[in-house]
Design an enzyme around this catalytic site. Structure first.
Site, mmCIF file in Angstrom:
data_model
loop_
_atom_site.group_PDB
_atom_site.id
_atom_site.type_symbol
_atom_site.label_atom_id
_atom_site.label_comp_id
_atom_site.label_asym_id
_atom_site.label_seq_id
_atom_site.Cartn_x
_atom_site.Cartn_y
_atom_site.Cartn_z
ATOM 1 N N HIS A 62 0.983 -1.196 0.508
ATOM 2 C CA HIS A 62 0.066 0.038 -0.321
ATOM 3 C C HIS A 62 1.278 1.606 0.024
ATOM 4 O O HIS A 62 0.792 1.831 1.189
ATOM 5 C CB HIS A 62 -1.117 0.238 0.852
ATOM 6 C CG HIS A 62 -1.403 -1.032 1.376
ATOM 7 N ND1 HIS A 62 -2.558 -1.555 0.555
ATOM 8 C CD2 HIS A 62 -2.268 -2.018 2.838
ATOM 9 C CE1 HIS A 62 -2.971 -2.819 1.225
ATOM 10 N NE2 HIS A 62 -2.453 -2.580 1.603
ATOM 11 N N HIS A 210 -10.616 -6.281 -1.937
ATOM 12 C CA HIS A 210 -9.999 -5.528 0.155
ATOM 13 C C HIS A 210 -9.832 -6.689 0.861
ATOM 14 O O HIS A 210 -9.442 -7.133 1.286
ATOM 15 C CB HIS A 210 -10.493 -4.775 0.107
ATOM 16 C CG HIS A 210 -10.025 -4.408 1.291
ATOM 17 N ND1 HIS A 210 -10.534 -4.401 2.858
ATOM 18 C CD2 HIS A 210 -9.175 -3.288 1.657
ATOM 19 C CE1 HIS A 210 -9.640 -3.926 4.007
ATOM 20 N NE2 HIS A 210 -8.552 -2.971 3.118
ATOM 21 N N ARG A 213 -14.733 -9.221 4.656
ATOM 22 C CA ARG A 213 -15.593 -7.601 4.900
ATOM 23 C C ARG A 213 -16.089 -6.930 4.518
ATOM 24 O O ARG A 213 -17.357 -6.134 4.044
ATOM 25 C CB ARG A 213 -13.981 -7.261 5.670
ATOM 26 C CG ARG A 213 -14.134 -8.139 7.906
ATOM 27 C CD ARG A 213 -13.416 -7.645 8.138
ATOM 28 N NE ARG A 213 -14.047 -5.968 8.967
ATOM 29 C CZ ARG A 213 -13.883 -4.848 9.174
ATOM 30 N NH1 ARG A 213 -13.842 -4.133 8.327
ATOM 31 N NH2 ARG A 213 -14.644 -4.445 9.630
ATOM 32 N N HIS A 276 -1.898 -12.274 4.323
ATOM 33 C CA HIS A 276 -2.197 -12.617 5.846
ATOM 34 C C HIS A 276 -1.697 -13.751 6.905
ATOM 35 O O HIS A 276 -1.642 -14.286 6.711
ATOM 36 C CB HIS A 276 -2.842 -11.507 6.836
ATOM 37 C CG HIS A 276 -2.585 -9.881 6.077
ATOM 38 N ND1 HIS A 276 -0.743 -9.680 6.416
ATOM 39 C CD2 HIS A 276 -2.828 -8.939 5.581
ATOM 40 C CE1 HIS A 276 -0.986 -8.309 6.041
ATOM 41 N NE2 HIS A 276 -2.045 -7.657 5.824
ATOM 42 N N ASP A 327 3.757 -4.115 3.104
ATOM 43 C CA ASP A 327 2.576 -4.021 2.782
ATOM 44 C C ASP A 327 2.224 -2.355 3.574
ATOM 45 O O ASP A 327 2.530 -1.523 2.804
ATOM 46 C CB ASP A 327 1.839 -4.922 4.456
ATOM 47 C CG ASP A 327 0.768 -4.385 5.154
ATOM 48 O OD1 ASP A 327 -0.412 -3.819 3.966
ATOM 49 O OD2 ASP A 327 0.416 -5.571 5.554
#
Length: 466
Positions: A62, A210, A213, A276, A327
């Protein structure tokens, strides 16, 4: 691939079949290795100034978060966690415009190159203006990422991120999340609009839901169908099982743990990178390993956020594949990521030298982890990188064998020392796509990129720290 653009010679190099001596490397005009021979003579080739290894692909980035590294290390409440860190991230992202993102990403990618990453998968979810409106060019922010990668000279896999809801209960995006809003149609617009920019830098596009969720199951299914119609082999990445609260939320709303739900409902295979995957149970660990998908591990960020430790020993024993990423970029060295990955397992299991895939369980831990990160990083980025052999992209690192930690080492010992003993990335020169991007630790565009980055931070940080 026609025409030889560059001929290189290495005294020692890590090739597809292992370490080799006196290696002649011919690079084609389109930036791939056209011929690789060991036991060869230099015959006028450019003599490389140290041992040579493949460049490492960074499987998860990111870019904008690099500029906020270190801002969330103040304890504001006794239960600080990923979720409190996320509030700082929302405040930071609200202040960023397109030029800011390009400046941050350019210097970040230069620093990645100097550390040993030669390709990056950018998990890009900053799509809209701060109020949630679309830019005139819906790919404005993605174009800035592509421009930054081209200027730095790093290989790019652009992954527009799908983001439609605040949580698995279906709640609407919060005001601070509206910049992230993206469905399958917008993601495909971004991919189409950035096609020429990516092609000019031998880049690649894929898609990144993403998380479970942030995306309803039907929207995920529809977006993947669009991606398959465009490019069925395209990479697809997703955050999954990063936090216990996420696991509980997905169980509550989808009836299964997140990794199990993905395995049950989608064709999870080597096109996928599950980022992850920290909180899996034993069945999920075995199932993910059997699927052939990549576990995208980011140990420095996972440690910084207090995420927990990936079940690496069990996953590797089951034949799983792992790649590494930086990350949020609290660390930028692939060697550091690999060191922390192994050290975390040592602390949990109370033993040493745990991550090893050889049939008899013996050998160089550094060499094995480096090879896994290189090969599986290539799968995660969807690009022919991570190896030195004919047909591969001509990405390589020349190690600095004069660094104290590497002095006198050869073969696997070089990688053991680079990962477990070097205090800084032991990289001297970096070649990407057949072009030198870093020489003697210097990137020619770094001073100007640093100045642009500094201008951005001097404007933004006073407001955040007030």
């Amino acid at each position: 691939m026609t025409g030889t653009a560059r001929v290189l010679f290495a005294d020692e190099a890590l090739l597809d079949g292992g370490w080799a001596r006196d290696v002649r490397l011919e690079v084609s005009a389109d930036g791939h290795f056209s011929d690789v021979r060991s036991g060869a003579a230099p015959d006028g080739a450019e003599h490389l100034r140290g041992p040579v290894v493949p460049g490492i692909p960074n499987c998860h980035s990111h870019a904008f978060q690099w500029a906020m590294a270190g801002l969330a290390e103040y304890r504001a409440r006794p239960d600080d966690s990923f979720w409190s860190w996320r509030q700082m991230m929302y405040g930071f992202v609200a202040a960023l415009g397109p030029e800011d993102l390009e400046a941050i990403a350019t210097l970040l990618y230069i620093r990645m190159l100097k550390a040993g990453y030669t390709a990056v998968a950018e998990f890009h979810y900053l799509h809209r203006a701060p109020d949630g409106s679309r830019y005139a060019d819906p790919a404005e922010m993605a174009q800035r990422i592509a421009a930054a990668a081209a200027r730095a000279g790093i290989g790019l896999t652009l992954l527009p991120v799908l983001y439609l809801r605040a949580g698995a209960d279906g709640g609407p995006l919060e005001a601070r999340q509206v910049r992230f809003r993206c469905d399958g149609e917008l993601a495909m617009e971004i991919i189409a609009a950035t096609g020429d920019s990516l092609k000019a830098n031998a880049g690649r596009a894929g898609m990144a839901p993403h998380s479970l969720r942030a995306l309803p199951p039907a929207a995920l299914r529809d977006a993947l169908a669009m991606l398959d119609a465009f490019d069925a082999a395209a990479p697809r990445h997703i955050h999954v099982a990063e936090q216990p609260a996420e696991v509980e939320e997905i169980q509550r709303h989808l009836g299964r743990r997140p990794v199990a739900w993905l395995l049950d409902n989608h064709d999870i295979d080597a096109r996928w990178c599950l980022v992850h995957a920290t909180h899996m149970d034993g069945d999920e660990t075995d199932g993910l390993a059997r699927s052939g998908a990549i576990a995208g591990l980011c140990p420095t960020t996972e440690a910084n956020l207090g995420d927990g430790l990936f079940r690496a020993v069990d996953f590797m024993a089951a034949g799983g594949r792992m790649a590494i990423g930086s990350d949020s970029h609290v660390g930028l060295s692939p060697f550091e990521e690999l060191r922390l990955l192994e050290y975390g397992q040592r602390l949990v299991h109370g033993r040493r030298n745990l991550l090893m895939g050889a049939a008899d369980g013996t050998g160089s831990v550094g060499r094995w982890m480096f090879g896994e990160a290189a090969a599986n990083g290539a799968l995660a980025t969807g690009r022919p990188v991570g190896r030195i052999g004919p047909g591969a992209r001509a990405d390589l690192l020349v190690l600095d064998a004069e660094q104290p930690a590497l002095l006198g080492r050869t073969g696997d010992g070089l990688l053991d020392a680079a990962i477990f003993a070097a205090s800084a990335p032991p990289v001297r020169d970096v070649l990407v796509g057949g072009r030198w991007r870093v020489r003697d630790g210097v990137h020619p565009d770094e001073p100007a990129a640093h100045a642009a980055y500094a201008t951005v931070l001097r404007r933004i940080l006073p407001e955040l720290q007030s």
